[in-house]
Design a protein around this motif. Structure first.
Motif, PDB file in Angstrom:
ATOM      1  N   TYR A  33       0.818  -1.222   0.000  1.00  0.00           N
ATOM      2  CA  TYR A  33       0.000   0.000   0.000  1.00  0.00           C
ATOM      3  C   TYR A  33       0.846   1.264   0.000  1.00  0.00           C
ATOM      4  CZ  TYR A  33      -4.407  -2.456   0.514  1.00  0.00           C
ATOM      5  OH  TYR A  33      -5.495  -3.247   0.289  1.00  0.00           O
ATOM      6  N   ASN A  34       2.054   1.200   0.505  1.00  0.00           N
ATOM      7  CA  ASN A  34       2.915   2.372   0.530  1.00  0.00           C
ATOM      8  C   ASN A  34       3.782   2.503  -0.710  1.00  0.00           C
ATOM      9  OD1 ASN A  34       2.063   3.496   2.991  1.00  0.00           O
ATOM     10  ND2 ASN A  34       3.273   2.005   4.119  1.00  0.00           N
ATOM     11  N   TYR A  35       3.721   1.523  -1.609  1.00  0.00           N
ATOM     12  CA  TYR A  35       4.431   1.639  -2.878  1.00  0.00           C
ATOM     13  C   TYR A  35       3.665   2.649  -3.724  1.00  0.00           C
ATOM     14  CZ  TYR A  35       6.900   0.345  -7.120  1.00  0.00           C
ATOM     15  OH  TYR A  35       7.663   0.380  -8.261  1.00  0.00           O
ATOM     16  N   ALA A  36       4.322   3.704  -4.142  1.00  0.00           N
ATOM     17  CA  ALA A  36       3.660   4.864  -4.750  1.00  0.00           C
ATOM     18  C   ALA A  36       2.739   4.505  -5.913  1.00  0.00           C
ATOM     19  CB  ALA A  36       4.708   5.879  -5.200  1.00  0.00           C
ATOM     20  N   GLU A  37       3.194   3.667  -6.833  1.00  0.00           N
ATOM     21  CA  GLU A  37       2.371   3.332  -7.998  1.00  0.00           C
ATOM     22  C   GLU A  37       1.091   2.608  -7.565  1.00  0.00           C
ATOM     23  OE1 GLU A  37       2.595   0.671 -12.077  1.00  0.00           O
ATOM     24  OE2 GLU A  37       4.457   1.299 -11.121  1.00  0.00           O
ATOM     25  N   PHE A  38       1.211   1.676  -6.650  1.00  0.00           N
ATOM     26  CA  PHE A  38       0.043   0.941  -6.166  1.00  0.00           C
ATOM     27  C   PHE A  38      -0.888   1.877  -5.391  1.00  0.00           C
ATOM     28  CE2 PHE A  38      -2.268  -1.768  -3.175  1.00  0.00           C
ATOM     29  CZ  PHE A  38      -2.775  -2.717  -4.042  1.00  0.00           C
ATOM     30  N   PHE A  39      -0.312   2.726  -4.539  1.00  0.00           N
ATOM     31  CA  PHE A  39      -1.097   3.671  -3.758  1.00  0.00           C
ATOM     32  C   PHE A  39      -1.924   4.567  -4.678  1.00  0.00           C
ATOM     33  CE2 PHE A  39      -1.631   7.844  -1.795  1.00  0.00           C
ATOM     34  CZ  PHE A  39      -2.234   7.497  -0.597  1.00  0.00           C
TER      35      PHE A  39
END
Length: 86
Positions: A33-39
């Motif tokens: 969830y904290n991975y920018a693209e996924f967020f």
């Protein structure tokens, strides 16, 4: 007497034991969830669903400084940009 009537009291002590079962699951997905693209994808999908359901007011609670990408932590400006793009 009035004070006793309006004072908010818990009838029973709260039990946070239920969260113990979920904590390992939260830890497994925390980095995802904290991975920018996924967020950004999740934020877009959530916003799209809000619009579909005619939700007119949304309050976001986000802790800045936790998002990262392949190069490391995102700057504050880059995190804010994600919200502006949505």
């Amino acid at each position: 007497m009035l004070r006793d009537k309006i004072l908010i009291k818990c009838k029973e002590p709260e039990d946070h034991a239920i969260w113990k079962e979920f904590q390992p699951k939260f830890m497994l997905t925390n980095h995802l969830y904290n991975y920018a693209e996924f967020f950004e994808r999740i934020l877009f999908k959530a916003n799209k669903n809000y619009i579909k359901e005619c939700v007119t007011i949304v309050e976001y609670r986000h802790i800045f400084g936790f998002l990262f990408d392949d190069e490391g932590p995102l700057s504050l400006d880059r995190e804010v940009e994600i919200f502006y793009r949505q």
